[in-house]
Design a protein around this motif. Sequence first.
Motif, PDB file in Angstrom:
ATOM      1  N   GLY A 138       0.820  -1.201   0.000  1.00  0.00           N
ATOM      2  CA  GLY A 138       0.000   0.000   0.000  1.00  0.00           C
ATOM      3  C   GLY A 138       0.852   1.248   0.000  1.00  0.00           C
ATOM      4  N   ASP A 196       1.499   5.440  -1.603  1.00  0.00           N
ATOM      5  CA  ASP A 196       1.612   6.106  -2.899  1.00  0.00           C
ATOM      6  C   ASP A 196       2.601   5.376  -3.798  1.00  0.00           C
ATOM      7  OD1 ASP A 196      -0.146   8.006  -2.004  1.00  0.00           O
ATOM      8  OD2 ASP A 196       1.376   9.532  -1.607  1.00  0.00           O
ATOM      9  N   TYR A 197       2.253   5.277  -5.080  1.00  0.00           N
ATOM     10  CA  TYR A 197       3.137   4.648  -6.057  1.00  0.00           C
ATOM     11  C   TYR A 197       2.927   5.355  -7.387  1.00  0.00           C
ATOM     12  CZ  TYR A 197       5.731   0.875  -8.417  1.00  0.00           C
ATOM     13  OH  TYR A 197       6.652   0.147  -9.116  1.00  0.00           O
ATOM     14  N   THR A 198       3.978   6.018  -7.864  1.00  0.00           N
ATOM     15  CA  THR A 198       3.874   6.810  -9.092  1.00  0.00           C
ATOM     16  C   THR A 198       4.478   6.042 -10.251  1.00  0.00           C
ATOM     17  OG1 THR A 198       4.053   8.825  -7.768  1.00  0.00           O
ATOM     18  CG2 THR A 198       4.334   9.048 -10.146  1.00  0.00           C
ATOM     19  N   ILE A 217      -6.394  -2.097  -8.991  1.00  0.00           N
ATOM     20  CA  ILE A 217      -6.894  -1.314  -7.854  1.00  0.00           C
ATOM     21  C   ILE A 217      -7.885  -2.109  -7.012  1.00  0.00           C
ATOM     22  CG2 ILE A 217      -6.462   0.884  -8.987  1.00  0.00           C
ATOM     23  CD1 ILE A 217      -9.360   1.098  -9.712  1.00  0.00           C
ATOM     24  N   PRO A 240      -6.295  -2.423  -3.016  1.00  0.00           N
ATOM     25  CA  PRO A 240      -7.004  -1.161  -2.766  1.00  0.00           C
ATOM     26  C   PRO A 240      -6.221  -0.174  -1.895  1.00  0.00           C
ATOM     27  CG  PRO A 240      -7.930  -2.933  -1.430  1.00  0.00           C
ATOM     28  CD  PRO A 240      -6.974  -3.573  -2.375  1.00  0.00           C
ATOM     29  N   LYS A 241      -5.186  -0.649  -1.190  1.00  0.00           N
ATOM     30  CA  LYS A 241      -4.420   0.256  -0.329  1.00  0.00           C
ATOM     31  C   LYS A 241      -3.290   0.961  -1.075  1.00  0.00           C
ATOM     32  CE  LYS A 241      -5.434  -2.296   3.909  1.00  0.00           C
ATOM     33  NZ  LYS A 241      -4.873  -3.038   5.064  1.00  0.00           N
ATOM     34  N   VAL A 242      -3.118   0.631  -2.351  1.00  0.00           N
ATOM     35  CA  VAL A 242      -2.111   1.316  -3.169  1.00  0.00           C
ATOM     36  C   VAL A 242      -2.761   2.524  -3.838  1.00  0.00           C
ATOM     37  CG1 VAL A 242      -0.567   1.151  -5.154  1.00  0.00           C
ATOM     38  CG2 VAL A 242      -0.823  -0.806  -3.608  1.00  0.00           C
ATOM     39  N   ASN A 243      -2.175   3.681  -3.624  1.00  0.00           N
ATOM     40  CA  ASN A 243      -2.620   4.900  -4.303  1.00  0.00           C
ATOM     41  C   ASN A 243      -1.789   5.055  -5.568  1.00  0.00           C
ATOM     42  OD1 ASN A 243      -3.749   7.392  -4.955  1.00  0.00           O
ATOM     43  ND2 ASN A 243      -2.259   8.523  -3.716  1.00  0.00           N
ATOM     44  N   LEU A 244      -2.292   4.500  -6.667  1.00  0.00           N
ATOM     45  CA  LEU A 244      -1.543   4.459  -7.918  1.00  0.00           C
ATOM     46  C   LEU A 244      -1.697   5.778  -8.663  1.00  0.00           C
ATOM     47  CD1 LEU A 244       0.213   2.556  -9.625  1.00  0.00           C
ATOM     48  CD2 LEU A 244      -1.868   1.782 -10.767  1.00  0.00           C
ATOM     49  N   ILE A 245      -0.586   6.457  -8.882  1.00  0.00           N
ATOM     50  CA  ILE A 245      -0.556   7.737  -9.603  1.00  0.00           C
ATOM     51  C   ILE A 245       0.116   7.482 -10.945  1.00  0.00           C
ATOM     52  CG2 ILE A 245       0.240  10.128  -9.531  1.00  0.00           C
ATOM     53  CD1 ILE A 245       0.550   9.559  -6.396  1.00  0.00           C
TER      54      ILE A 245
END
Length: 313
Positions: free
Chosen positions: A90, A92-94, A114, A118-123
């Motif tokens: 999980g 942020d991951y850009t 996703i 769901p805990k990964v904030n994929l940017i």
Amino acid sequence: MTITQLQYVLAVAEYKNFTLAAEKSFVTQPTLSMQVQKLEDELGVLIFDRSKKPISITAVGEKIVNQAKNIVAEAERIKDIVDQDKGFIGGDYTLGIIPTVMPTLLPMFLNTFIKKYPKVNLIIKEQSTDAMIRNILDGHLDAGIAATPLEIEFIKERPLYYEPFVGYVPQSHRLSQEPMLTTEDLDVNDVLLLQDGHCFRDGVINLCKASKNVQGEMFKIESGSFETLVSLADEGMGMTLLPYLNSLHLDPKKRPNIRPFKNPSPAREISLIYHKSELKIQITDALKDVISGIVRGAIAFQDVKIVSPLAQK
């Protein structure tokens, strides 16, 4: 000396402006300036020459900035170690993706990823390969998806899939009666290309060079999208080459103009690339597993010949 001070130094080094560096670091400008000054006083050297605009880095400052990058990266690795030990995926991951891959690949894997993580904030950012490499080095991207091999010392490459090239040959073209193409069929003078800066363009140029059908001035018509190239081909301006996944989204009326290559088919290697420090490797591994699993079923071709995106000069 603190990690926060080093992070502020890196921000100033990148933006060459204390106000902008503070804004990007989510602190006030006086706070950032004070911490940088405090570090300079502790070290007894000037890291930045404030008499110039934009601010420049001193000679010793360059060495400090390079070391600060290593220290900050290693500090971030500690959190990675803890996350991996807990099995946590999980945060942020850009991710950067090249323009010729983004429209076809992103819809294939994004929803699955996703939902599974769901805990990964994929940017996600669409970027050229050159910009992606710079941003991975500077720590602005955790990983990228690009055509490889790139053969860059600080970059690790993990192939995701091998995507064959196919020809788009309109009915009026000299090759329209050929059910399958060979690289020897290609004439550099009637192949429509993407604009300069696209790695797929470089791969096609290398393929045409390999066919040795190079005569006179090359590539008078170029475009920024595959859709435009297809439209130009339909107008009798030549033929073009497409990545296989792009051909799946053509108008059904245009699909009869697709011509596969005889085996081994020319293809591009699409890889997940990231810094050799392997920060956030647990997310990188998860991303690779999801993408590879989905695309493997979409591309049935097995016998391929990789065309390097590196221009042969």
